[in-house]
Design a protein around this motif. Structure first.
Motif, mmCIF file in Angstrom:
data_model
loop_
_atom_site.group_PDB
_atom_site.id
_atom_site.type_symbol
_atom_site.label_atom_id
_atom_site.label_comp_id
_atom_site.label_asym_id
_atom_site.label_seq_id
_atom_site.Cartn_x
_atom_site.Cartn_y
_atom_site.Cartn_z
ATOM 1 N N ARG A 122 8.399 1.696 2.804
ATOM 2 C CA ARG A 122 8.380 3.141 3.044
ATOM 3 C C ARG A 122 9.793 3.640 3.298
ATOM 4 N NH1 ARG A 122 4.682 2.507 8.548
ATOM 5 N NH2 ARG A 122 6.179 1.326 9.771
ATOM 6 N N ARG A 126 0.840 -1.203 0.000
ATOM 7 C CA ARG A 126 0.000 0.000 0.000
ATOM 8 C C ARG A 126 0.859 1.231 0.000
ATOM 9 N NH1 ARG A 126 2.199 1.979 4.177
ATOM 10 N NH2 ARG A 126 1.804 1.293 6.294
ATOM 11 N N ASP A 152 -4.517 8.621 3.920
ATOM 12 C CA ASP A 152 -4.410 8.821 5.374
ATOM 13 C C ASP A 152 -4.964 10.186 5.761
ATOM 14 O OD1 ASP A 152 -3.274 6.333 5.522
ATOM 15 O OD2 ASP A 152 -1.374 6.984 6.409
ATOM 16 N N SER A 171 -2.917 2.993 11.211
ATOM 17 C CA SER A 171 -2.112 2.401 10.146
ATOM 18 C C SER A 171 -1.903 0.909 10.396
ATOM 19 C CB SER A 171 -0.768 3.123 10.062
ATOM 20 O OG SER A 171 0.013 2.571 9.027
ATOM 21 N N ARG A 193 -4.013 4.007 0.040
ATOM 22 C CA ARG A 193 -4.719 4.314 1.303
ATOM 23 C C ARG A 193 -4.549 5.798 1.582
ATOM 24 N NH1 ARG A 193 -2.032 1.884 6.371
ATOM 25 N NH2 ARG A 193 -1.319 4.006 6.770
ATOM 26 N N TYR A 198 -1.421 8.978 13.497
ATOM 27 C CA TYR A 198 -1.148 8.069 12.385
ATOM 28 C C TYR A 198 -0.924 6.609 12.789
ATOM 29 C CZ TYR A 198 2.477 5.528 9.962
ATOM 30 O OH TYR A 198 3.233 4.526 9.451
ATOM 31 N N HIS A 219 10.644 6.121 8.853
ATOM 32 C CA HIS A 219 9.626 5.382 9.594
ATOM 33 C C HIS A 219 10.177 4.208 10.400
ATOM 34 C CE1 HIS A 219 5.879 7.334 8.485
ATOM 35 N NE2 HIS A 219 6.324 7.450 7.249
ATOM 36 N N ALA A 260 0.462 5.087 1.262
ATOM 37 C CA ALA A 260 -0.444 5.709 2.232
ATOM 38 C C ALA A 260 -0.141 7.190 2.443
ATOM 39 C CB ALA A 260 -0.344 4.945 3.555
ATOM 40 N N PRO A 261 -0.385 8.008 1.438
ATOM 41 C CA PRO A 261 -0.081 9.433 1.609
ATOM 42 C C PRO A 261 -1.144 10.153 2.439
ATOM 43 C CG PRO A 261 -1.100 9.071 -0.521
ATOM 44 C CD PRO A 261 -0.958 7.715 0.109
ATOM 45 N N SER A 262 -0.712 11.186 3.133
ATOM 46 C CA SER A 262 -1.659 12.075 3.802
ATOM 47 C C SER A 262 -1.991 13.179 2.809
ATOM 48 C CB SER A 262 -1.021 12.685 5.048
ATOM 49 O OG SER A 262 -0.545 11.652 5.875
HETATM 50 N N1 GLU Z 1 0.659 8.605 6.057
HETATM 51 C C1 GLU Z 1 1.947 8.138 6.445
HETATM 52 C C2 GLU Z 1 3.005 9.012 5.820
HETATM 53 O O1 GLU Z 1 2.729 9.635 4.804
HETATM 54 C C3 GLU Z 1 2.096 6.693 6.005
HETATM 55 C C4 GLU Z 1 3.332 6.024 6.447
HETATM 56 C C5 GLU Z 1 3.261 4.535 6.170
HETATM 57 O O2 GLU Z 1 3.568 4.152 5.052
HETATM 58 O O3 GLU Z 1 2.882 3.781 7.047
HETATM 59 O O4 GLU Z 1 4.082 9.151 6.342
#
Ligand code: GLU
Length: 442
Positions: free
Chosen positions: A203, A6, A42, A189, A40, A185, A207, A8-10
């Motif tokens: 990612r 996935r 976020d 997640s 996804r 977050y 992270h 998962a951008p905000s």
């Molecule tokens: N929304 C988070 C971000 O943009 C997702 C991080 C992830 O991949 O879990 O940093």
């Protein structure tokens, strides 16, 4: 095992180079393994999330050819988070805490002043029911922390970084929910990764510490953790904290005339042991895609390299791939002639106007007679068969000219420029009428 990844951008801004790279890695890994790639959104932070950014993310991914097999939005999944939150709370893995941010700041300062790591002291766990009732009576609403298990080390084999090991007692119990009920977050997640059957979380290495915390959340939620791959971060050509790189968006790259294939080709290989190549076809990049080929050192992103790669991609593109971006009337024959000279597809219209005219040729000066002879020659040659070589052969015979003196005045009069596509290919497109007129006009 089915691979499910996935991105998962905000939706709090445009996609930039760093997160496109993450999207690409997820997409490629899924495709290379016949798996699924999910988008996804976020958007738990209602204040900072904007619908226009959701639309831009979809649009940018589509432009890059990274379409998702399915899309989910965290803002539609609060019910699930609430349910799992209550389970963790009932199991004692989530607890309320009442400190204000000023109090927490002060605690951290004191710890740092004593040379201690600024880890949350779990004071909230010492509160009695009566303490909590009193605080709540005073109108203090708690925020919620996840209770880390200090009894075992967190370890995983990262597909990029190798074996990782964290001691949870050196980490603060993460806040997972704010006093106003909104979600941070971290927990949603992990809940989503379980619910959506994510097999690989791919990612950036920013992270890595979150992963240590989330691995404990997976366990507390009764699930095995997915595999993890944390790619080293990109640096700009000016160094690590490149403002430009952090803000360089897909929209800007598109406006600069960069082709999506170039972005994919560069970001797929940057930071790996494989050379960057102008691959038009994604399939060529997929065959070698493997996290084992990624290095741990930060990779340098160079805009100049991207622009060059984009030009090399354009030189390979068939007419069908660009037809809708070319000036009206410009057909495949003209595209094939001009494309080796382009850095961007938009520049094709410059060459189209050279073909169509009028051209602004420099004064012929002492070449005037020579060009008049060229016009005469152009009247008699056979235009259906390689007119350029017939023309220069004739002029070579008639005059003592050779090399540059032979070619350059012709090129200038016919195109108004000193450089450009191969004249043998260009002249038939300019055509007899226009060519004779331009030679006579000079
Ligand atoms: N929304 C988070 C971000 O943009 C997702 C991080 C992830 O991949 O879990 O940093």
């Amino acid at each position: 095992m089915t691979v499910v990844t996935r991105f998962a951008p905000s939706p709090t801004g445009r996609l930039h180079v760093g997160n496109i790279r993450t999207a690409l890695h997820n997409w490629m890994f899924a495709r290379a393994h016949g798996g699924r790639f999910l988008l996804r959104i976020d958007d738990t932070d209602a204040e900072r999330s904007e619908e226009r950014f959701v639309a831009a993310i979809r649009h940018d991914l589509a432009w890059l050819g990274l379409e998702a097999d399915a899309e989910v939005r965290q803002s539609e999944r609060f019910g699930l988070y609430e349910k799992r939150f209550e389970e963790l709370r009932a199991a004692g893995r989530i607890y309320p805490a009442y400190e204000t941010s000023q109090e927490l700041d002060l605690k951290r300062k004191i710890q740092l002043g004593r040379g201690l790591p600024p880890v949350y002291d779990r004071a909230a766990l010492q509160l009695t029911d009566a303490d909590r009732a009193r605080l709540e009576n005073d109108g203090v609403r708690p925020h919620w922390r996840f209770h880390l298990d200090h009894d075992c080390l967190v370890e995983w084999d990262d597909l990029v970084r190798g074996h990782q090991r964290f001691d949870p007692s050196t980490m603060s119990d993460p806040v997972v929910r704010r006093a106003d009920g909104s979600w941070l977050y971290m927990l949603p997640s992990a809940i989503d990764d379980i619910d959506m059957g994510i097999s690989h979380v791919v990612r950036g290495e920013d992270h890595v510490a979150n992963t240590a915390l989330q691995i404990q959340m997976f366990a507390a939620l009764g699930a095995a953790p997915p595999s993890f791959a944390h790619a080293a971060l990109l640096t700009g050509s000016e160094g690590k904290l490149s403002k430009r790189l952090g803000s360089l968006g897909v929209d800007q790259l598109r406006e600069m005339g960069i082709e999506p294939q170039a972005i994919r080709a560069l970001l797929a290989r940057l930071g790996t042991s494989d050379p960057v190549e102008p691959a038009v076809d994604m399939a060529d990049l997929l065959t070698t895609f493997d996290f084992g080929r990624f290095g741990r050192a930060p990779a340098r992103f160079d805009e100049g390299e991207l622009a060059q790669l984009s030009a090399r991609i354009i030189h390979q593109l068939p007419y069908g791939a660009v037809a809708d971006r070319l000036p009206a009337g410009m057909a495949a024959d003209a595209w094939d002639v001009v494309k080796p000279n382009l850095s961007t597809v938009a520049e094709a219209s410059d060459w189209w106007s050279v073909i169509e005219g009028p051209v602004d040729a420099p004064a012929a000066g002492e070449d005037r007679e020579y060009l008049a002879a060229a016009a005469d020659a152009a009247e008699v040659i056979e235009w259906g068969e390689d007119p350029w070589h017939q023309l220069v052969d004739k002029l070579k015979e008639q005059t003592a000219r050779k090399g540059k003196a032979l070619f350059l005045p012709l090129r200038r009069a016919l195109t108004g420029r000193d450089h450009g596509p191969d004249m043998a290919a260009l002249l038939p497109l300019i055509g007899r009428e226009r060519a004779i007129a331009r030679l006579r006009a000079s």
